[in-house]
Design a protein around this motif. Structure first.
Motif, PDB file in Angstrom:
ATOM      1  N   ILE A 132       7.336  50.874  50.363  1.00 20.56           N
ATOM      2  CA  ILE A 132       7.718  49.582  50.922  1.00 20.56           C
ATOM      3  C   ILE A 132       8.008  49.770  52.404  1.00 20.56           C
ATOM      4  O   ILE A 132       8.746  50.689  52.785  1.00 20.56           O
ATOM      5  CB  ILE A 132       8.964  49.033  50.211  1.00 20.56           C
ATOM      6  CG1 ILE A 132       8.667  48.802  48.721  1.00 20.56           C
ATOM      7  CG2 ILE A 132       9.452  47.747  50.861  1.00 20.56           C
ATOM      8  CD1 ILE A 132       9.910  48.543  47.900  1.00 20.56           C
ATOM      9  N   THR A 167       9.919  49.408  55.548  1.00 22.54           N
ATOM     10  CA  THR A 167      11.299  49.064  55.904  1.00 22.54           C
ATOM     11  C   THR A 167      11.555  49.465  57.359  1.00 22.54           C
ATOM     12  O   THR A 167      12.343  50.366  57.650  1.00 22.54           O
ATOM     13  CB  THR A 167      12.305  49.766  54.964  1.00 22.54           C
ATOM     14  OG1 THR A 167      11.969  51.166  54.835  1.00 22.54           O
ATOM     15  CG2 THR A 167      12.296  49.129  53.585  1.00 22.54           C
ATOM     16  N   LYS A 180      14.694  43.950  62.747  1.00 23.25           N
ATOM     17  CA  LYS A 180      13.887  44.471  61.643  1.00 23.25           C
ATOM     18  C   LYS A 180      14.733  45.304  60.683  1.00 23.25           C
ATOM     19  O   LYS A 180      14.523  45.270  59.466  1.00 23.25           O
ATOM     20  CB  LYS A 180      12.726  45.311  62.192  1.00 23.25           C
ATOM     21  CG  LYS A 180      11.648  44.500  62.881  1.00 23.25           C
ATOM     22  CD  LYS A 180      10.526  45.399  63.373  1.00 23.25           C
ATOM     23  CE  LYS A 180       9.432  44.589  64.056  1.00 23.25           C
ATOM     24  NZ  LYS A 180       8.341  45.461  64.582  1.00 23.25           N
ATOM     25  N   LYS A 193      16.488  42.981  58.280  1.00 28.20           N
ATOM     26  CA  LYS A 193      15.563  42.425  57.298  1.00 28.20           C
ATOM     27  C   LYS A 193      15.167  43.472  56.253  1.00 28.20           C
ATOM     28  O   LYS A 193      14.967  43.138  55.079  1.00 28.20           O
ATOM     29  CB  LYS A 193      14.323  41.876  58.007  1.00 28.20           C
ATOM     30  CG  LYS A 193      14.591  40.615  58.826  1.00 28.20           C
ATOM     31  CD  LYS A 193      13.326  40.129  59.525  1.00 28.20           C
ATOM     32  CE  LYS A 193      13.602  38.855  60.318  1.00 28.20           C
ATOM     33  NZ  LYS A 193      12.387  38.404  61.058  1.00 28.20           N
ATOM     34  N   SER A 194      15.064  44.722  56.667  1.00 26.08           N
ATOM     35  CA  SER A 194      14.700  45.783  55.732  1.00 26.08           C
ATOM     36  C   SER A 194      15.792  45.995  54.685  1.00 26.08           C
ATOM     37  O   SER A 194      15.509  46.191  53.498  1.00 26.08           O
ATOM     38  CB  SER A 194      14.423  47.080  56.486  1.00 26.08           C
ATOM     39  OG  SER A 194      13.234  46.974  57.253  1.00 26.08           O
ATOM     40  N   GLN A 217      17.912  43.737  53.700  1.00 29.96           N
ATOM     41  CA  GLN A 217      17.857  42.565  52.831  1.00 29.96           C
ATOM     42  C   GLN A 217      16.732  42.707  51.801  1.00 29.96           C
ATOM     43  O   GLN A 217      16.908  42.375  50.618  1.00 29.96           O
ATOM     44  CB  GLN A 217      17.642  41.303  53.669  1.00 29.96           C
ATOM     45  CG  GLN A 217      18.844  40.938  54.541  1.00 29.96           C
ATOM     46  CD  GLN A 217      18.548  39.816  55.521  1.00 29.96           C
ATOM     47  OE1 GLN A 217      17.391  39.461  55.758  1.00 29.96           O
ATOM     48  NE2 GLN A 217      19.592  39.254  56.109  1.00 29.96           N
ATOM     49  N   LYS A 218      15.591  43.211  52.233  1.00 33.61           N
ATOM     50  CA  LYS A 218      14.467  43.425  51.324  1.00 33.61           C
ATOM     51  C   LYS A 218      14.841  44.394  50.211  1.00 33.61           C
ATOM     52  O   LYS A 218      14.516  44.174  49.037  1.00 33.61           O
ATOM     53  CB  LYS A 218      13.261  43.952  52.106  1.00 33.61           C
ATOM     54  CG  LYS A 218      12.005  44.157  51.277  1.00 33.61           C
ATOM     55  CD  LYS A 218      10.913  44.874  52.070  1.00 33.61           C
ATOM     56  CE  LYS A 218      10.434  44.091  53.248  1.00 33.61           C
ATOM     57  NZ  LYS A 218       9.247  44.754  53.907  1.00 33.61           N
ATOM     58  N   LEU A 219      15.527  45.473  50.566  1.00 33.80           N
ATOM     59  CA  LEU A 219      15.924  46.452  49.560  1.00 33.80           C
ATOM     60  C   LEU A 219      16.957  45.881  48.597  1.00 33.80           C
ATOM     61  O   LEU A 219      16.914  46.151  47.390  1.00 33.80           O
ATOM     62  CB  LEU A 219      16.463  47.709  50.247  1.00 33.80           C
ATOM     63  CG  LEU A 219      15.424  48.519  51.034  1.00 33.80           C
ATOM     64  CD1 LEU A 219      16.102  49.615  51.854  1.00 33.80           C
ATOM     65  CD2 LEU A 219      14.380  49.123  50.109  1.00 33.80           C
ATOM     66  N   ARG A 220      17.884  45.088  49.093  1.00 28.30           N
ATOM     67  CA  ARG A 220      18.875  44.468  48.206  1.00 28.30           C
ATOM     68  C   ARG A 220      18.198  43.529  47.208  1.00 28.30           C
ATOM     69  O   ARG A 220      18.580  43.476  46.028  1.00 28.30           O
ATOM     70  CB  ARG A 220      19.917  43.690  49.012  1.00 28.30           C
ATOM     71  CG  ARG A 220      21.000  43.044  48.131  1.00 28.30           C
ATOM     72  CD  ARG A 220      21.910  42.139  48.936  1.00 28.30           C
ATOM     73  NE  ARG A 220      21.193  41.015  49.510  1.00 28.30           N
ATOM     74  CZ  ARG A 220      20.884  39.902  48.848  1.00 28.30           C
ATOM     75  NH1 ARG A 220      21.192  39.769  47.578  1.00 28.30           N
ATOM     76  NH2 ARG A 220      20.240  38.924  49.451  1.00 28.30           N
ATOM     77  N   GLU A 221      17.172  42.809  47.658  1.00 28.26           N
ATOM     78  CA  GLU A 221      16.473  41.854  46.787  1.00 28.26           C
ATOM     79  C   GLU A 221      15.726  42.545  45.654  1.00 28.26           C
ATOM     80  O   GLU A 221      15.369  41.902  44.659  1.00 28.26           O
ATOM     81  CB  GLU A 221      15.528  40.997  47.619  1.00 28.26           C
ATOM     82  CG  GLU A 221      16.269  40.012  48.529  1.00 28.26           C
ATOM     83  CD  GLU A 221      15.363  39.368  49.572  1.00 28.26           C
ATOM     84  OE1 GLU A 221      14.144  39.699  49.578  1.00 28.26           O
ATOM     85  OE2 GLU A 221      15.871  38.575  50.389  1.00 28.26           O
ATOM     86  N   LEU A 222      15.481  43.839  45.773  1.00 22.00           N
ATOM     87  CA  LEU A 222      14.862  44.596  44.678  1.00 22.00           C
ATOM     88  C   LEU A 222      15.829  44.823  43.521  1.00 22.00           C
ATOM     89  O   LEU A 222      15.411  45.262  42.451  1.00 22.00           O
ATOM     90  CB  LEU A 222      14.360  45.943  45.186  1.00 22.00           C
ATOM     91  CG  LEU A 222      13.205  45.922  46.180  1.00 22.00           C
ATOM     92  CD1 LEU A 222      12.935  47.336  46.704  1.00 22.00           C
ATOM     93  CD2 LEU A 222      11.947  45.350  45.544  1.00 22.00           C
ATOM     94  N   THR A 241      24.664  43.479  53.532  1.00 24.04           N
ATOM     95  CA  THR A 241      23.804  42.385  54.002  1.00 24.04           C
ATOM     96  C   THR A 241      24.621  41.190  54.478  1.00 24.04           C
ATOM     97  O   THR A 241      24.220  40.497  55.419  1.00 24.04           O
ATOM     98  CB  THR A 241      22.834  41.946  52.895  1.00 24.04           C
ATOM     99  OG1 THR A 241      23.554  41.640  51.703  1.00 24.04           O
ATOM    100  CG2 THR A 241      21.819  43.041  52.593  1.00 24.04           C
TER     101      THR A 241
END
Length: 277
Positions: free
Chosen positions: A167, A169, A224, A227-228, A230-235, A261
């Protein structure tokens, strides 16, 4: 392929230096001085890969623990890099020489891994502690792995690991990646976030747990980076394996990522510095 770190001596080591941890199924971590490397076995075969290559002069420790986990004379199929900072590639040339295996990284890291570019020097202006102050002295030059290094597949698969995906990140570096296994929701996050305040020498040595963003002194794009995370938390991960700090899992991980986050500006982003102002 020259070992550009052969004379590099970084006199920093935590109390966890040399200790190995079993994290989730077929995932093992090893702390070498102040950074973690991970050994990951393919669940469907006997193959395994190494994630990151540790500090300079840590090749012997990595090879020793690999033999203990997988048996002697059982080389990895590849080395996967989350990014190319010195503490994640410090022993890469020695490991390649010993094992003769390919290296994979995001295409945006390749200039730093083929000798075409160097990272910015560490930023001593960021607050946080003595490690930040020392960071301009850390190696920042690129290394040349020649034809040993390859871009990760465009389809986000991870070579030789059937049930993992990589992914993007970015933030800490342009081509920073993390790895994710949906089966048990394990993430290997490199420096996308840490579980120790990496800027503080005391915290680094004691490995005091504290959810934190990427190391402030080397992070170049904070928008960035946020946002990275946040992306990992959403997993919704259940196990997290950071490059710095101890692995974390379960409810503590969920709560820590929610806290990070929600308060990224306060916890992670420095108030000032050359990559902030």
């Amino acid at each position: 392929m020259e070992n550009v770190f052969k004379d590099a001596i970084i006199p920093l080591a935590s109390l966890m230096n040399g200790q190995r941890q079993d994290i989730s199924e077929h995932v093992y971590g090893l702390q070498v001085q102040i950074v973690n490397v991970y050994f990951v076995r393919n669940r469907n075969t006997d193959d395994w890969v190494l994630i990151d290559a540790g500090m300079p002069r840590s090749d012997r420790a990595i090879i020793k623990h690999a033999a203990e986990i997988f048996g002697p004379n059982h080389s990895p199929k590849a080395i996967i890099l989350t990014h190319g900072h010195f503490d994640h590639v410090g022993s890469i040339t020695d490991l390649i020489t010993y094992w003769d295996v390919p290296v994979y990284a995001h295409e945006q890291e390749l200039d730093y891994l083929t000798g075409k570019a160097s990272y910015p020097k560490g930023d001593a202006e960021v607050e946080g502690g003595l490690v930040s102050s020392l960071s301009p002295l850390f190696p920042n030059h690129g290394i040349n792995l020649d034809n040993h290094v390859h871009p990760l597949p465009d389809d986000h698969s991870v070579p030789f690991l059937d049930d993992w995906e990589w992914i993007a990140t970015p933030g800490h570096t342009d081509g920073h990646i993390s790895l994710f296994r949906e089966l048990d929701r394990t993430i290997i996050v490199g420096d996308a976030f840490c579980t120790v305040k990496q800027e503080s020498l005391y915290n680094v040595i004691t490995q005091k747990h504290e959810i934190s963003g990427p190391p402030k002194y080397f992070t170049t794009d904070w928008e960035k980076a946020e946002k990275s995370v946040q992306k990992l938390r959403e997993l919704e991960p259940h196990f997290a394996c950071p490059g710095h700090g101890l692995p974390i899992h379960g409810e503590k991980l969920t709560a820590d990522l929610q806290h990070l986050t929600a308060h990224f500006e306060k916890i992670a982003k420095p108030e000032h510095g050359k990559f902030v102002d």
